[in-house]
Design a protein around this motif. Structure first.
Motif, short mmCIF file in Angstrom:
data_model
loop_
_atom_site.label_atom_id
_atom_site.label_comp_id
_atom_site.label_asym_id
_atom_site.label_seq_id
_atom_site.Cartn_x
_atom_site.Cartn_y
_atom_site.Cartn_z
N ASP A 126 0.94 -1.17 -0.13
CA ASP A 126 -0.01 -0.13 0.13
C ASP A 126 0.67 1.34 0.14
OD1 ASP A 126 -2.42 -1.33 -0.10
OD2 ASP A 126 -2.39 -1.46 2.20
N ASN A 127 1.77 1.34 -0.88
CA ASN A 127 2.72 2.42 -1.00
C ASN A 127 3.59 2.78 0.17
OD1 ASN A 127 3.66 4.22 -3.07
ND2 ASN A 127 2.55 5.95 -2.28
N THR A 128 3.81 1.72 1.00
CA THR A 128 4.49 1.99 2.12
C THR A 128 5.46 1.06 2.30
OG1 THR A 128 2.67 2.95 3.39
CG2 THR A 128 4.40 2.19 4.76
N LEU A 129 6.82 1.36 2.94
CA LEU A 129 7.73 0.49 2.93
C LEU A 129 7.73 -0.39 4.21
CD1 LEU A 129 10.21 -1.04 1.63
CD2 LEU A 129 11.71 0.64 2.63
N PHE A 130 7.65 -1.60 4.21
CA PHE A 130 7.62 -2.46 5.45
C PHE A 130 8.87 -3.22 5.62
CE2 PHE A 130 3.42 -1.06 5.34
CZ PHE A 130 2.80 -0.99 6.60
N GLY A 131 9.40 -3.69 6.86
CA GLY A 131 9.88 -4.99 7.05
C GLY A 131 9.24 -5.93 7.67
N LEU A 132 9.16 -7.05 7.10
CA LEU A 132 8.29 -8.21 7.69
C LEU A 132 9.06 -8.93 8.45
CD1 LEU A 132 6.07 -9.08 4.51
CD2 LEU A 132 5.70 -7.22 6.36
N CYS A 133 8.82 -9.38 9.71
CA CYS A 133 9.60 -9.92 10.64
C CYS A 133 9.09 -11.38 10.91
CB CYS A 133 9.67 -9.25 11.84
SG CYS A 133 10.05 -7.81 11.71
N GLY A 134 9.98 -12.24 11.63
CA GLY A 134 9.51 -13.51 11.89
C GLY A 134 8.65 -13.80 12.88
#
Length: 304
Positions: free
Chosen positions: A268-276
Motif C-alpha cells: 500500500d505504497n509504504t515500505l515495511f520490514g516483515l519479521c519472523g
C-alpha cells in the motif's frame, strides 16, 4: 583549597564533565585525549578544542600506559585522576599517581552494562532505564566502588543518540552533585557487585546486519540501538546494502494479505520490514550508500 586533576577524556561526556570540573574550580593540570579517527563519523564535540579554548596543557598519546605518559601525569602532580569516556584502560601504576584517587564516569547504572558502548547494548536488550555512574577506577574495567549514579528513562522509540544525550546530562549532573563531597574526602563508596551485573564488549558495523527471522521487537531494538550517526542496522538485497535510518513498529496485527516473504516489502505504497513473528516494522527512512532513497528508488534498486 584548590585541587589539581589530570583528566583523560573524549567524546561528548568528556567535554561536559571537563566543563563541570572547570566550573567547580578544579585546576586541570593536564588533559589527555585522543586524535580523531578519520575513518570514524565524528558527530560529537571535541575535548581537544575545549582544552585549547581554556589553554589547558593537552597531550594525545598513541599508547595508554607508556612511560612518557606516566612521566607527564607524574609531573602534573595530581590530587585526582578522572576518566570521562577515554577509550583505553589505565594501569594501576598510573592510577596510583593520584593522591586522592582515580574516578571514571561510565554510561550505565553499574554493575549493569560494564564494558563498551553501554547505551547501545541497553537499547538492544530492551531496557527501559539506564544512566551514568561515577566510580573508582581499578585494574578491572568498571569494577570499582560506586560514588554516585543518575538514572534516565529509555522510551520505547528512543534511538541511541537520544539516549546518549540523556546519559550525557546524567553524567554532568552526577559529577556536579558529587564533586564537593569527593573533593572533601566525604564521598560515599557503595558496593559495585559485579555478580549482579553484566559485561559487554565493543560492536562492529557488521553487527548491525538484520536477521528478519527474529521477532519485530528484537529487530526494532537493533534499529534504534545503531541508528545514524552510528553505522546503522542494514539488510542486503541483490548485493546492495540498505541501512534503515528511521523506523517504527507497525500495529501488532500482521499485515493484511500477508503471504509475503520476510524482509523489505512495499505494501500500500509504504515500505515495511516483515519479521519472523508475523509483525512488521514501518520503514520511514532508508539509506543506500549514505543517501536517503525514495520508494521509487528502492523499487528500482531491487529490480536492477
Amino acid at each position: 583549597m584548590t585541587f589539581r586533576a589530570v583528566v583523560f577524556a573524549y567524546h561528548q561526556v568528556g567535554v561536559r564533565c571537563l566543563q563541570v570540573l572547570l566550573a567547580r574550580g578544579v585546576e586541570v593540570a593536564l588533559v589527555v585525549t585522543h586524535h580523531d579517527n578519520p575513518a570514524e563519523n565524528i558527530w560529537f564535540d571535541s575535548v581537544a578544542a575545549l582544552a585549547a579554548e581554556h589553554r589547558l596543557p593537552t597531550i594525545m598519546p598513541t599508547e595508554a600506559n607508556s612511560s612518557e605518559l606516566s612521566a607527564a601525569v607524574r609531573a602534573a602532580n595530581p590530587d585526582f585522576i578522572f576518566s570521562f569516556y577515554y577509550r583505553h584502560m589505565l594501569s594501576p601504576e598510573l592510577l596510583a599517581l593520584a593522591r586522592h584517587g582515580a574516578f571514571n564516569m561510565h554510561g550505565s547504572l553499574l554493575p549493569k552494562y560494564r564494558g563498551r558502548v553501554p547505551v547501545n547494548w541497553a537499547i538492544l536488550h530492551g531496557e527501559t532505564e539506564t544512566g551514568a555512574t561515577l566510580h573508582e577506577m581499578t585494574a578491572k574495567p568498571d569494577a570499582g566502588a560506586i560514588v554516585a549514579q543518575t538514572a534516565v528513562p529509555i522510551l520505547p522509540d528512543d534511538t541511541a543518540t537520544q539516549v546518549f544525550d540523556k546519559v550525557t546530562v546524567a553524567a554532568e549532573q552526577t559529577l556536579w552533585n558529587s564533586l564537593p563531597a569527593l573533593l572533601s574526602g566525604k564521598a560515599p563508596r557503595l558496593p559495585n557487585i559485579l555478580a549482579n551485573g553484566s559485561y559487554f564488549g565493543g560492536r562492529k558495523p557488521e553487527d548491525g546486519r538484520i536477521n528478519w527471522r527474529q521477532p519485530a521487537q528484537t529487530i526494532y531494538n537493533l534499529i534504534r540501538a545503531v541508528a545514524p550517526p552510528y553505522p546503522g542496522a542494514f539488510t542486503e538485497i541483490e548485493g546492495k546494502r540498505l541501512v534503515i535510518a528511521r523506523a517504527r513498529l507497525a500495529p501488532s496485527e500482521p499485515l493484511s494479505g500477508a503471504n509475503l516473504p520476510l524482509g523489505l516489502q512495499i505494501v500500500d505504497n509504504t515500505l515495511f520490514g516483515l519479521c519472523g513473528d508475523g509483525r512488521a516494522i514501518a520503514i520511514h527512512e532508508l539509506q543506500h550508500e549514505g543517501r536517503l532513497i525514495s520508494l521509487a528508488e528502492f523499487a528500482q534498486l531491487t529490480h536492477t
